[in-house]
Design an enzyme around this catalytic site. Structure first.
Site, mmCIF file in Angstrom:
data_model
loop_
_atom_site.group_PDB
_atom_site.id
_atom_site.type_symbol
_atom_site.label_atom_id
_atom_site.label_comp_id
_atom_site.label_asym_id
_atom_site.label_seq_id
_atom_site.Cartn_x
_atom_site.Cartn_y
_atom_site.Cartn_z
ATOM 1 N N LYS A 115 0.825 -1.210 0.000
ATOM 2 C CA LYS A 115 0.000 0.000 0.000
ATOM 3 C C LYS A 115 0.857 1.257 0.000
ATOM 4 O O LYS A 115 0.474 2.261 -0.584
ATOM 5 C CB LYS A 115 -0.969 0.012 1.185
ATOM 6 C CG LYS A 115 -2.140 -0.931 1.013
ATOM 7 C CD LYS A 115 -3.293 -0.581 1.936
ATOM 8 C CE LYS A 115 -4.467 -1.520 1.723
ATOM 9 N NZ LYS A 115 -5.520 -1.359 2.735
ATOM 10 N N LYS A 197 -3.436 -10.344 -7.308
ATOM 11 C CA LYS A 197 -4.720 -10.493 -6.629
ATOM 12 C C LYS A 197 -5.783 -9.612 -7.307
ATOM 13 O O LYS A 197 -5.493 -8.493 -7.714
ATOM 14 C CB LYS A 197 -4.533 -10.054 -5.172
ATOM 15 C CG LYS A 197 -5.779 -10.065 -4.337
ATOM 16 C CD LYS A 197 -5.520 -9.430 -2.964
ATOM 17 C CE LYS A 197 -6.827 -8.907 -2.375
ATOM 18 N NZ LYS A 197 -6.672 -8.112 -1.172
ATOM 19 N N LYS A 200 -10.119 -4.555 -5.516
ATOM 20 C CA LYS A 200 -11.225 -3.637 -5.777
ATOM 21 C C LYS A 200 -10.742 -2.265 -6.226
ATOM 22 O O LYS A 200 -11.506 -1.493 -6.778
ATOM 23 C CB LYS A 200 -12.158 -3.547 -4.568
ATOM 24 C CG LYS A 200 -11.511 -3.218 -3.249
ATOM 25 C CD LYS A 200 -12.521 -3.413 -2.111
ATOM 26 C CE LYS A 200 -11.839 -3.314 -0.755
ATOM 27 N NZ LYS A 200 -12.706 -3.693 0.345
#
Ligand code: TRP
Length: 331
Positions: A115, A197, A200
């Site tokens: 992140k 992965k 979203k």
């Protein structure tokens, strides 16, 4: 709660639209605990603001996530469904646990590293201490089992380490939780880059199937899914795209790899992709219909989150007062 009843806790962030990865990897598994366990399912809005959010969207998605919990089969009479920021004990225990979590431990978290690479302009302290807040979520309820996707495994291990450390210093305080990480639903990967992965927050809309995508979008996305230059539907090393589609198909139909291989023996990828699309659309149709009904009833959603927060706060308070006493706070 019955004395010997085991406790389940999990959370989903109300950031971004939820994907079939969130559904198959996490939410769908939540329902299997409702009958036998005391279950707490939380919409973790405090975690969501570790990444910048548009306020109106955060608010809307908080309602949506709650509605999705119910649409996926979580009955608020049998599960405590609530919003994290409605129970201030999460933030309070989060701070306390920050003081029992090591800088080195947090630095090793792969989600933090990923992140911060993605949000280089906003590597805030909350993003760094995210796992201690997650530990607080879990430990507040004396949780035994935490159903999560495989990507949360490291965070669960940290929560266990923090619980053990605290217990060692102060005597038995927290139940040491176990992750429930289903191996029968592998991590769902991006349709465009099947080594990554399904996320979203992916900017490529074709890479991601959302729980609320309608059938024509679902079919189009699967039709475009990246596969390989082989043409046999077979689960094998290096066939990341096909492996991912097989996992999705398996999750929606309950068929094994062998059954899928037999079903598509002699057929091409085109047929297979259409079948995956159909299975996915069919599997989501019921959830979507129920969601549409629930999201229109804001008063019901608000009453549900209020009742859930009251119930959660009752249990959270017990743990928090124990912790406060142990660390030496004046009451
Ligand atoms: N970190 C989790 C995720 O991104 C969400 C989460 C927050 C959570 N607190 C939790 C999951 C506690 C399980 C238990 O998916």
């Amino acid at each position: 709660m019955l004395n010997d009843q085991k406790i389940v806790f999990s959370g989903v962030q109300p950031s971004g639209n939820l994907t079939i990865g969130n559904y198959l990897g996490a939410i769908k598994n939540f329902t299997r605990f409702s009958e036998e366990y005391k279950t707490f399912y939380c919409v973790v809005d405090l975690h969501a603001i570790t990444v910048r959010q548009v306020p109106a969207e955060l608010r809307r998605r908080t309602y949506e996530t709650l509605a999705l919990y119910m649409a996926a089969g979580l009955d608020p009479k049998k599960n405590t469904l609530f919003v994290q920021s409605h129970v201030p004990a999460h933030a309070e225990l989060g701070w306390i646990l920050d003081c029992y979590t090591m800088f080195g431990e947090l630095s090793r978290m792969t989600q933090f590293k990923d992140k911060s690479a993605k949000n280089a302009q906003n590597i805030n302290a909350g993003l760094f201490t995210y796992p201690s807040l997650m530990a607080a979520d879990i430990l507040l309820y004396q949780t035994d089992v935490v159903p999560v996707g495989i990507d949360q495994k490291q965070h669960i291990e940290l929560a266990r380490d923090v619980a053990l450390r605290f217990n060692q210093v102060y005597g038995d305080t927290f139940t040491v939780p176990e992750g429930f990480i289903p191996t029968d639903t592998m991590k769902i990967m991006s349709l465009a880059e099947p080594t990554l992965k399904m996320s979203k927050s992916d900017e490529n809309a074709n890479a991601v199937v959302y729980i609320l995508d309608r059938k024509d979008d679902i079919m189009r996305k699967f039709k475009r899914a990246v596969t390989d230059s082989d043409s046999v539907v077979r689960y094998a090393e290096g066939k990341d795209g096909i492996n991912n589609l097989m996992n999705i198909y398996r999750a929606f139909t309950g068929k094994s790899y062998e059954e899928i291989e037999r079903e598509f023996d002699g057929k091409g990828y085109g047929d297979f992709k259409m079948a995956v699309g159909e299975a996915c659309a069919d599997g989501l149709a019921g959830v979507q219909a129920e969601y549409d009904r629930l999201i229109a009833d804001k008063a019901f959603l608000e009453a549900t989150m209020k009742a859930g927060a009251d119930e959660a706060a009752y249990y959270a308070r017990k743990t928090l007062s124990k912790v406060r006493r142990k660390v030496g706070f004046v009451n």
